[in-house]
Motif scaffolding. Sequence first.
Motif, PDB file in Angstrom:
ATOM      1  N   HIS A  51      27.514  48.262 103.470  1.00 46.02           N
ATOM      2  CA  HIS A  51      27.911  47.278 104.335  1.00 46.02           C
ATOM      3  C   HIS A  51      28.800  46.130 103.591  1.00 46.02           C
ATOM      4  O   HIS A  51      28.739  46.115 103.178  1.00 46.02           O
ATOM      5  CB  HIS A  51      27.237  47.311 105.515  1.00 46.02           C
ATOM      6  CG  HIS A  51      27.248  48.931 106.026  1.00 46.02           C
ATOM      7  ND1 HIS A  51      27.976  49.437 107.374  1.00 46.02           N
ATOM      8  CD2 HIS A  51      25.557  49.475 106.042  1.00 46.02           C
ATOM      9  CE1 HIS A  51      27.032  50.915 106.818  1.00 46.02           C
ATOM     10  NE2 HIS A  51      25.869  50.923 106.463  1.00 46.02           N
ATOM     11  N   GLU A  98      23.014  44.470 110.375  1.00 47.28           N
ATOM     12  CA  GLU A  98      22.283  45.418 108.781  1.00 47.28           C
ATOM     13  C   GLU A  98      23.366  44.843 107.151  1.00 47.28           C
ATOM     14  O   GLU A  98      22.455  44.337 106.261  1.00 47.28           O
ATOM     15  CB  GLU A  98      23.218  46.504 108.338  1.00 47.28           C
ATOM     16  CG  GLU A  98      23.008  47.655 107.238  1.00 47.28           C
ATOM     17  CD  GLU A  98      22.674  48.491 107.652  1.00 47.28           C
ATOM     18  OE1 GLU A  98      23.567  48.946 108.522  1.00 47.28           O
ATOM     19  OE2 GLU A  98      22.594  50.105 106.223  1.00 47.28           O
ATOM     20  N   HIS A 115      19.874  50.116 102.706  1.00 47.82           N
ATOM     21  CA  HIS A 115      20.644  50.358 104.096  1.00 47.82           C
ATOM     22  C   HIS A 115      20.062  49.635 105.110  1.00 47.82           C
ATOM     23  O   HIS A 115      18.474  49.653 105.222  1.00 47.82           O
ATOM     24  CB  HIS A 115      21.284  51.560 104.056  1.00 47.82           C
ATOM     25  CG  HIS A 115      22.948  51.639 103.742  1.00 47.82           C
ATOM     26  ND1 HIS A 115      23.508  51.462 103.978  1.00 47.82           N
ATOM     27  CD2 HIS A 115      22.639  51.942 102.429  1.00 47.82           C
ATOM     28  CE1 HIS A 115      24.653  51.952 102.996  1.00 47.82           C
ATOM     29  NE2 HIS A 115      24.082  52.249 101.904  1.00 47.82           N
ATOM     30  N   VAL A 116      20.022  50.126 106.464  1.00 46.15           N
ATOM     31  CA  VAL A 116      18.973  48.994 107.306  1.00 46.15           C
ATOM     32  C   VAL A 116      19.579  50.540 108.443  1.00 46.15           C
ATOM     33  O   VAL A 116      20.580  50.758 109.075  1.00 46.15           O
ATOM     34  CB  VAL A 116      19.364  47.841 107.962  1.00 46.15           C
ATOM     35  CG1 VAL A 116      18.431  47.304 109.141  1.00 46.15           C
ATOM     36  CG2 VAL A 116      19.084  46.506 106.582  1.00 46.15           C
ATOM     37  N   GLU A 173      26.169  56.255 108.144  1.00 45.57           N
ATOM     38  CA  GLU A 173      25.742  55.623 106.623  1.00 45.57           C
ATOM     39  C   GLU A 173      27.430  55.997 106.290  1.00 45.57           C
ATOM     40  O   GLU A 173      28.464  54.685 105.471  1.00 45.57           O
ATOM     41  CB  GLU A 173      25.051  55.990 106.037  1.00 45.57           C
ATOM     42  CG  GLU A 173      23.601  55.547 106.458  1.00 45.57           C
ATOM     43  CD  GLU A 173      24.072  53.439 106.846  1.00 45.57           C
ATOM     44  OE1 GLU A 173      24.484  53.503 106.528  1.00 45.57           O
ATOM     45  OE2 GLU A 173      22.518  53.389 106.669  1.00 45.57           O
TER      46      GLU A 173
HETATM   47 ZN   LIG Z   1      23.780  51.404 106.216  1.00 43.80          ZN
END
Ligand SMILES: [Zn+2]
Length: 374
Positions: A145, A158, A224-225, A255
């Motif tokens: 992101h 995130e 990622h989170v 995602e």
């Molecule tokens: Zn992500």
Amino acid sequence: MRLLLSLLFLLVPFGWAAPSWLRWAAHPDEGFTRFVFELPLGTAYENQTSGAVVRVRVGLELPEPETLQPDDPAAERVELVPSAGGTEVRIYLEPGASAKKPFVLEGPEGRFRLVFDLLHPKGGAAAPPPKPKPPAPVVVIDPGHGGPDPGAVGYVQEKSVTLDIALRVKRLLEAKGLKVVLTRDADYDLAPKHVKDFDERKRIDLDARARMTNGNRNLFVSIHVNAAERPARGIEVYYLGKTLDPRTLALAIAENGGGELGRRLTQQTESTAEKALADLIAQGNLQFSKRLAEEILRELLGHTGAKNRGVHSAPFYVLRYARIPAVLVEVGFANHPQEGRRLAQADYRQKLAAGIAAGILDVLSGGAHASAGR
Ligand SMILES: [Zn+2]
């Protein structure tokens, strides 16, 4: 003793003793080097050129093997090897050099000349470039992101967590002599400024990240989170593949841009994964990717004590072009009351970074990348 031996080695010249029947001369202006075998009439010979080696067998005895260093633009070295009933001469060409067909000329009384012209590499490079050291492994770290896309939002955002962890992984790996390329190193995405549509930006952004898995890179790790509607916590690591699990599929769609875009990119990635499973080289790479996922997960759990949610395959778009081991790590849940708050702490993010770096180093030192097909 070792020092003495190396000194002796430096002092003893090697490769001076070309036999009297072999000589050569470079003609740099004409761009070739001429090798001349001056042989007694009736001497048997045969030759064979394959790839970068010219082999000539002549029916003359040689007392012992020789290696000659001609210091020539076309010939890197010349080996003379005693063989059944004569001598095999092997001329190893410099990169870019080539051999013309040999021809025969009359020689002085009782002799003939077998002539090989070797063309110099184009550009007439007089000195061959120095041999480079084997390059340090290059690791691509992708902080998920950025810019207009915050990713999952809970106790943390995130995009900020992934960037912070990526910068920490970079420092840790660089300290071990690895090269690290980040897909982004601040709060931005990879789409050009003039693109205003959010989905179009996201598609361009994901594609640009996915394409950073090629070139001379060795590993790709996307960070990622997670987020979940029902309370969930823990770490999971993914490599490219299909999934039958609805929750995993929903994560991949999220995602991959979410909504209609996410569904479309997920479908495209599923068909890539299907092709990969039918392709031996791609399959081998998926095996290394799985191994990388397992090592990173093992190290992450060891460094953080977080809950183990396992290694799985899923159609993440950023993994779709990878010809190198490539994984996507979900380091925790942004909206879990405890885990979300831990993700906000720098020392916890340092533990996550240390786990990811350790997993990468485990795989690189195990040589997995060396045998991964391209
Ligand atoms: Zn992500």
